[in-house]
Design a protein around this motif. Structure first.
Motif, mmCIF file in Angstrom:
data_model
loop_
_atom_site.group_PDB
_atom_site.id
_atom_site.type_symbol
_atom_site.label_atom_id
_atom_site.label_comp_id
_atom_site.label_asym_id
_atom_site.label_seq_id
_atom_site.Cartn_x
_atom_site.Cartn_y
_atom_site.Cartn_z
ATOM 1 N N LEU A 24 29.011 36.420 39.603
ATOM 2 C CA LEU A 24 29.032 34.844 39.801
ATOM 3 C C LEU A 24 28.740 33.918 38.886
ATOM 4 O O LEU A 24 29.675 33.209 38.327
ATOM 5 N N ILE A 28 32.217 32.341 38.746
ATOM 6 C CA ILE A 28 32.477 31.423 40.048
ATOM 7 C C ILE A 28 31.608 30.234 39.653
ATOM 8 O O ILE A 28 32.120 29.260 40.166
ATOM 9 N N HIS A 29 30.799 30.332 39.044
ATOM 10 C CA HIS A 29 30.135 28.920 38.589
ATOM 11 C C HIS A 29 29.273 28.959 37.195
ATOM 12 O O HIS A 29 29.227 30.184 36.720
ATOM 13 N N LEU A 34 30.591 24.820 40.685
ATOM 14 C CA LEU A 34 31.668 25.882 41.201
ATOM 15 C C LEU A 34 32.668 25.608 40.341
ATOM 16 O O LEU A 34 33.251 24.648 39.928
ATOM 17 N N ALA A 38 38.422 29.750 40.402
ATOM 18 C CA ALA A 38 37.879 30.825 41.190
ATOM 19 C C ALA A 38 37.579 30.902 42.663
ATOM 20 O O ALA A 38 37.388 31.898 43.131
ATOM 21 N N ILE A 39 37.158 29.645 43.119
ATOM 22 C CA ILE A 39 37.093 29.642 44.676
ATOM 23 C C ILE A 39 38.151 29.565 45.308
ATOM 24 O O ILE A 39 38.209 30.746 46.378
ATOM 25 N N LEU A 42 39.086 33.362 45.336
ATOM 26 C CA LEU A 42 38.390 34.110 46.461
ATOM 27 C C LEU A 42 39.062 34.096 47.958
ATOM 28 O O LEU A 42 39.037 34.988 48.672
ATOM 29 N N LEU A 54 30.256 39.519 45.383
ATOM 30 C CA LEU A 54 29.729 38.483 44.352
ATOM 31 C C LEU A 54 28.578 39.607 44.052
ATOM 32 O O LEU A 54 27.444 38.905 44.428
#
Length: 272
Positions: A24, A28-29, A34, A38-39, A42, A54
């Motif tokens: 994570l 992801i952030h 964020l 990456a989002i 997903l 995650l």
């Protein structure tokens, strides 16, 4: 030699895997925002009907991490894939240390990890049976010598460390994590039981991974990538994370050798 996926993207290798373990913080952030690409990645993994976890070395239960991510703007469907080192540690503590007094090392905000047995928390380290380390005290966030002095007479006690990370970058600021405190304790001769990457238990608890082809994605060679190596998973290192400056200066192959880690793939940021 690590293969660079900056041009080809994660999509170029995704079909080779059944499960993705994705870090994570750093992937992801960044602790504040964020990462959009990456989002999106997903979402594409979901469309491809692949499974992902995650997997985070956060010293909190899953529900607390999910609340943090919700405040950051992450949607519910993605948040349901979270599994934390805190959750793995909590399961162990309830089975083995539920009735024993403990001394908590870490910020007061981490109280939710032990809310079910908070009556056993003692403010005097001398009265404790074990040490529960979730991080550093708010007033001692960069003074490891303080912890060395604190542990002097208590090396015979076990320490439970709920975050093996040594450091993390919160935005542009670098901070010490629970793993740095645990390392001080270990170097003094103390025994530490770790929960989180790179230790196999947290991977195995989070999802059924038996006989699956797995890719582990993260920005930390000591935890994300070594965890993959220990379990014979392929690894993808995000270079714009905790090792950013080292990789810029020396390149990924030299840096990964220094950390005794095998990196199969590298990307500047997670991107489909």
């Amino acid at each position: 030699m690590s293969e660079n996926l900056d041009n080809k993207g994660l999509r170029s290798i995704a079909d080779n895997y059944d499960i993705f373990y994705i870090d994570l913080w750093g992937v992801i952030h960044n602790g504040i925002n964020l990462h959009k690409n990456a989002i999106e990645a997903l979402g594409e993994i979901t469309k491809a009907k692949k499974k992902y976890v995650l997997l985070t070395n956060a010293p909190r239960p899953n529900k607390t991490v999910r609340l943090f991510l919700e405040k950051m703007g992450m949607n519910r469907e993605i948040r349901e894939h979270v599994y934390s080192s805190g959750e793995a540690a909590l399961s162990y503590l309830k089975k083995n240390f539920l009735d024993e007094k403990f001394y908590h090392l870490g910020p007061s905000r981490d109280f939710d990890l032990f809310i079910d047995f908070k009556k056993n928390k003692t403010v005097d380290i001398k009265e404790s049976s074990y040490l529960l380390c979730t991080g550093l005290f708010e007033e001692r966030v960069d003074d490891l010598s303080y912890y060395r002095e604190l542990f002097k007479e208590h090396i015979n006690k076990k320490m439970i460390c709920t975050n093996p990370d040594l450091i993390v970058d919160r935005g542009e600021k670098r901070e010490l994590c629970a793993g740095s405190v645990a390392l001080v304790f270990e170097k003094m001769g103390g025994e530490v039981i770790y929960f989180g990457k790179p230790f196999p238990e947290v991977y195995n608890q989070s999802i059924d991974n038996k006989e699956k082809k797995v890719l582990s994605i993260g920005d930390n060679l000591n935890t994300d990538i070594k965890g993959a190596n220990l379990l014979n998973y392929d690894s993808l290192l995000i270079s714009n994370g905790v090792h950013k400056e080292e990789i810029k200066k020396e390149g990924v192959d030299i840096v990964s050798k220094k950390y005794e880690a095998i990196v199969n793939f590298i990307q500047t940021e997670l991107k489909w």
